[in-house]
Structures are given as C-alpha cells and as structure tokens.
Design a protein around this motif. Structure first.
Motif, mmCIF file in Angstrom:
data_model
loop_
_atom_site.group_PDB
_atom_site.id
_atom_site.type_symbol
_atom_site.label_atom_id
_atom_site.label_comp_id
_atom_site.label_asym_id
_atom_site.label_seq_id
_atom_site.Cartn_x
_atom_site.Cartn_y
_atom_site.Cartn_z
ATOM 1 N N HIS A 1 72.225 48.320 -65.913
ATOM 2 C CA HIS A 1 73.046 48.291 -64.698
ATOM 3 C C HIS A 1 73.495 49.693 -64.315
ATOM 4 O O HIS A 1 73.484 50.065 -63.127
ATOM 5 C CB HIS A 1 74.255 47.375 -64.905
ATOM 6 N N VAL A 2 73.891 50.478 -65.291
ATOM 7 C CA VAL A 2 74.331 51.854 -65.018
ATOM 8 C C VAL A 2 73.181 52.675 -64.443
ATOM 9 O O VAL A 2 73.354 53.417 -63.458
ATOM 10 C CB VAL A 2 74.878 52.492 -66.310
ATOM 11 N N GLU A 3 72.003 52.543 -65.034
ATOM 12 C CA GLU A 3 70.835 53.287 -64.545
ATOM 13 C C GLU A 3 70.544 52.936 -63.091
ATOM 14 O O GLU A 3 70.255 53.820 -62.264
ATOM 15 C CB GLU A 3 69.629 52.972 -65.422
ATOM 16 N N ALA A 4 70.609 51.641 -62.758
ATOM 17 C CA ALA A 4 70.346 51.216 -61.384
ATOM 18 C C ALA A 4 71.392 51.768 -60.421
ATOM 19 O O ALA A 4 71.063 52.163 -59.292
ATOM 20 C CB ALA A 4 70.314 49.692 -61.308
ATOM 21 N N LEU A 5 72.637 51.831 -60.852
ATOM 22 C CA LEU A 5 73.699 52.345 -59.986
ATOM 23 C C LEU A 5 73.556 53.840 -59.746
ATOM 24 O O LEU A 5 73.706 54.313 -58.606
ATOM 25 C CB LEU A 5 75.063 52.023 -60.593
ATOM 26 N N PHE A 6 73.270 54.607 -60.787
ATOM 27 C CA PHE A 6 73.117 56.044 -60.576
ATOM 28 C C PHE A 6 71.855 56.349 -59.768
ATOM 29 O O PHE A 6 71.833 57.297 -58.973
ATOM 30 C CB PHE A 6 73.123 56.791 -61.907
ATOM 31 N N ALA A 7 70.808 55.556 -59.937
ATOM 32 C CA ALA A 7 69.613 55.729 -59.104
ATOM 33 C C ALA A 7 69.947 55.436 -57.644
ATOM 34 O O ALA A 7 69.449 56.113 -56.729
ATOM 35 C CB ALA A 7 68.496 54.812 -59.596
ATOM 36 N N CYS A 8 70.781 54.437 -57.420
ATOM 37 C CA CYS A 8 71.234 54.105 -56.071
ATOM 38 C C CYS A 8 72.015 55.267 -55.470
ATOM 39 O O CYS A 8 71.763 55.696 -54.335
ATOM 40 C CB CYS A 8 72.081 52.842 -56.111
ATOM 41 N N PRO B 1 77.547 48.440 -53.577
ATOM 42 C CA PRO B 1 76.240 47.843 -53.877
ATOM 43 C C PRO B 1 76.349 46.376 -54.284
ATOM 44 O O PRO B 1 77.406 45.885 -54.682
ATOM 45 C CB PRO B 1 75.766 48.676 -55.060
ATOM 46 N N ASP B 2 75.211 45.689 -54.176
ATOM 47 C CA ASP B 2 74.997 44.444 -54.911
ATOM 48 C C ASP B 2 74.461 44.863 -56.276
ATOM 49 O O ASP B 2 73.472 45.615 -56.350
ATOM 50 C CB ASP B 2 73.958 43.556 -54.220
ATOM 51 N N LEU B 3 75.088 44.414 -57.339
ATOM 52 C CA LEU B 3 74.623 44.785 -58.671
ATOM 53 C C LEU B 3 73.214 44.261 -58.936
ATOM 54 O O LEU B 3 72.760 43.291 -58.311
ATOM 55 C CB LEU B 3 75.588 44.246 -59.734
ATOM 56 N N LEU B 4 72.534 44.895 -59.862
ATOM 57 C CA LEU B 4 71.170 44.521 -60.196
ATOM 58 C C LEU B 4 71.102 43.030 -60.542
ATOM 59 O O LEU B 4 71.841 42.547 -61.404
ATOM 60 C CB LEU B 4 70.688 45.353 -61.387
ATOM 61 N N GLY B 5 70.199 42.304 -59.848
ATOM 62 C CA GLY B 5 70.024 40.882 -60.106
ATOM 63 C C GLY B 5 70.883 39.978 -59.262
ATOM 64 O O GLY B 5 70.773 38.747 -59.365
ATOM 65 N N PHE B 6 71.715 40.550 -58.402
ATOM 66 C CA PHE B 6 72.648 39.750 -57.599
ATOM 67 C C PHE B 6 72.565 40.144 -56.132
ATOM 68 O O PHE B 6 72.092 41.226 -55.792
ATOM 69 C CB PHE B 6 74.074 39.917 -58.126
ATOM 70 N N GLY B 7 73.048 39.244 -55.273
ATOM 71 C CA GLY B 7 73.005 39.515 -53.850
ATOM 72 C C GLY B 7 71.580 39.739 -53.385
ATOM 73 O O GLY B 7 70.661 38.983 -53.712
ATOM 74 N N ASN B 8 71.372 40.815 -52.641
ATOM 75 C CA ASN B 8 70.044 41.146 -52.119
ATOM 76 C C ASN B 8 69.338 42.216 -52.932
ATOM 77 O O ASN B 8 68.325 42.763 -52.484
ATOM 78 C CB ASN B 8 70.172 41.594 -50.657
ATOM 79 N N SER B 9 69.869 42.545 -54.108
ATOM 80 C CA SER B 9 69.224 43.536 -54.961
ATOM 81 C C SER B 9 68.046 42.922 -55.715
ATOM 82 O O SER B 9 67.886 41.700 -55.759
ATOM 83 C CB SER B 9 70.238 44.123 -55.949
ATOM 84 N N ASP B 10 67.231 43.792 -56.313
ATOM 85 C CA ASP B 10 66.084 43.322 -57.089
ATOM 86 C C ASP B 10 66.547 42.435 -58.236
ATOM 87 O O ASP B 10 67.654 42.605 -58.776
ATOM 88 C CB ASP B 10 65.313 44.512 -57.668
ATOM 89 N N SER C 1 78.571 39.352 -54.936
ATOM 90 C CA SER C 1 77.793 40.426 -54.328
ATOM 91 C C SER C 1 78.765 41.417 -53.715
ATOM 92 O O SER C 1 79.989 41.217 -53.745
ATOM 93 C CB SER C 1 76.841 39.874 -53.260
ATOM 94 N N GLY C 2 78.241 42.472 -53.121
ATOM 95 C CA GLY C 2 79.103 43.483 -52.535
ATOM 96 C C GLY C 2 79.976 42.968 -51.412
ATOM 97 O O GLY C 2 81.007 43.577 -51.097
#
Length: 304
Positions: free
Chosen positions: A100-107, A80-89, A60-61
């Motif tokens: 993963h890229v889409e989630a990061l740019f949305a973040c 960030p915590d990457l999508l599916g890891f840590g406290n992310s969705d 995680s982050g």
C-alpha cells in the motif's frame, strides 16, 4: 440500572439522528479525478504544502466529503482510493502494508508531489499512514489518525473487530461466510450498491455504495496483513514525525487501553472525543481543524 439503560438508549438515539442529519447535508467533494500509477486519485488546490487523506477499509476516497475541501484553500489536497478499493487497481495479491505504501508513493510521484506530505487518515488509513512515516520519514511531516485500529496482538484485534456486532463477526473477519458475501457482491455489484445504500441510511449514499468497490483479495488480504497482523506499535517506536490520534469514546473498534499505553511509551498525542468510529463523518469540521492544526502549529516539529 433502568436509568443507565435509558441513558444508553438516549445516547444511541441522538447519535442516530445526528448521523441522519449528516447524511442529509453531506456534499460531494470537488477536484480533478485522475489515475496516478495504480491508484485513482482526486486532487484539489495548486499551492501550499500537500495534504494526503487516507480512507478506511471498505471505503474509497469519496469518504472525505466536501467539508475537507477547505484544506485545499492553502494546501494541495490529494485523496486517493487505496490499492484494491474504489476505482484503483485490484491485483490478485500484494496487499501488505509496504505494498500500500509503495502504491501511494508511486501515486504521489506521478502527480509530481515530491515534498513531504501531512497525512489525515481514518481507521485502516491510520496504519498505512504510520507505515509511510516509518519507512519514508523524509516524505511525511505529520500523521493525524481518526479511530486507529491498533492492537497488542492478533487475538485482541479479532476480538475488538468482532465486538462491533454479530454481522462483523460473520462478514468482516476473514472466513467462509465473508468470502461468499464478498464474491456475491463482486458478481452483483450494481444490486449490492443499491442494497448498501438502503441498508445504511445513516451514511451518505455515495459513501454507502462505494463500500462494494473491492474484491475478496483486496479486502481479506488488506484486513489480515495491515490490521490483524500489523506491527503498528513497533512502527510507532521508530517514527520521528508528530503523530496524533483521535478516538471516539464509544468506538468499539478502538482499544482505548492499549492506545493509552502507547501514549505513555511512545510520546504520541491522543484526544478522545464523544462519538463512535465515524468521527470524520459526524465531526467533519472538527476533524478538518485537527488536520489544519497539525499543519499550522508546533505539531510540525519532530517528537521528542
């Protein structure tokens, strides 16, 4: 031959002691923790160009500990915590590179970070960082990747990951044993976190316990889509921003031969340091310097 074995044993012993010292001196990172889109993210610093730190698989982050807070002295740090890891969705599907890229740019958009980012990444994060640079070059200034798991093909990827040890062959690669273990972790997350801390004394406890914060879908589909089936070598051929890789000379995950081939054919930069796959932990200050150099020196110019 005996002398050779003794040398290996001495090196392993020194690496173990060093990792234990790191675990004892590691500090929690500072900053504000929030949600931004589907991702949990930590931010620190309010001025300067942004720096995005991407962790590896089963992490995680928090992997980027307090040593990396130095980057926020003159930059806006986003971890960030990457999508599916840590406290992310943790959605049931959509764990390919572009997901993963889409989630990061949305973040980043949700945080109001629209200017190009410099990326520091470890392991899995290297591949996601490369995909960001390949698909959105206008939003990435440089990529510094530690321990990149880039392989010529799926068979080489499985062999390299499996070579890290018998437990990796059983639990890390997709298969029924790994799925059973992962599902047990999901059903007994608190107990699994305690076991992770006890069984990995070389790791700072917060990093070890964060390793259980995922599920089978996020783990197996990310591993398969982003690492085993990745086309990172093809992405590199299209990337114009500067890319520098740093690999430990005893890192079992890194294919040094293939990385050297990519250096000759794509123009990326490669440094080989003494160490294994945990360079961002045991060489944190040196890794911070490498990321800083990419921001402040001529590496900010496009590759020729």
């Amino acid at each position: 031959m005996a002398a050779g074995f003794a040398g290996v044993a001495t090196t392993a012993g020194l690496e173990y002691q060093r990792a234990r010292r790191v675990a004892g001196t590691w500090q929690l990172p500072a900053g504000e923790r929030r949600r931004a889109g589907a991702l949990a993210v930590r931010t620190l610093g309010e001025t300067g160009s942004p720096v995005l730190l991407l962790h590896g698989l089963v992490a995680s982050g928090i992997f980027w500990g307090g040593a990396y807070d130095r980057l926020a002295g003159s930059h806006r740090l986003v971890v960030p915590d990457l999508l599916g890891f840590g406290n992310s969705d943790r959605p049931d599907s959509r764990y390919g590179p572009d997901d993963h890229v889409e989630a990061l740019f949305a973040c980043l958009d949700a945080l109001g970070v629209h200017e190009p980012v410099a990326i520091g990444a470890h392991s899995l994060g290297c591949l996601i960082g490369l995909r960001m640079a390949a698909t959105h070059p206008e939003r990435v200034t440089s990529v510094v990747g530690f321990g990149p798991p880039i392989y010529a093909n799926r068979a080489d990827a499985r062999a390299r990951i499996g070579a890290s040890g018998p437990m990796a062959r059983l639990f890390a690669l997709p298969g029924p044993v790994g799925e059973l273990a992962c599902n047990w972790v999901c059903d007994h997350r608190a107990a699994a976190a305690r076991l992770a801390a006890l069984s990995h004394p070389r790791l700072p406890a917060p990093i070890a316990t964060a390793a259980v914060e995922h599920n089978w879908a996020s783990y197996s589909r990310t591993l398969t889509s982003v690492i085993l089936d990745a086309e990172a070598a093809d992405w590199l051929a299209t990337i114009d921003v500067p890319v520098q890789f740093v690999a430990g000379n005893r890192d079992p995950v890194v294919d040094h031969t293939f990385l050297s081939h990519l250096v000759r054919t794509t123009g990326i930069a490669l440094q080989v340091w003494s160490g294994r796959h945990d360079l961002p932990l045991v060489e944190a200050n040196r890794c911070v310097t490498a990321i800083s150099d990419a921001l402040e020196t001529g590496m900010a110019m496009p590759r020729g």
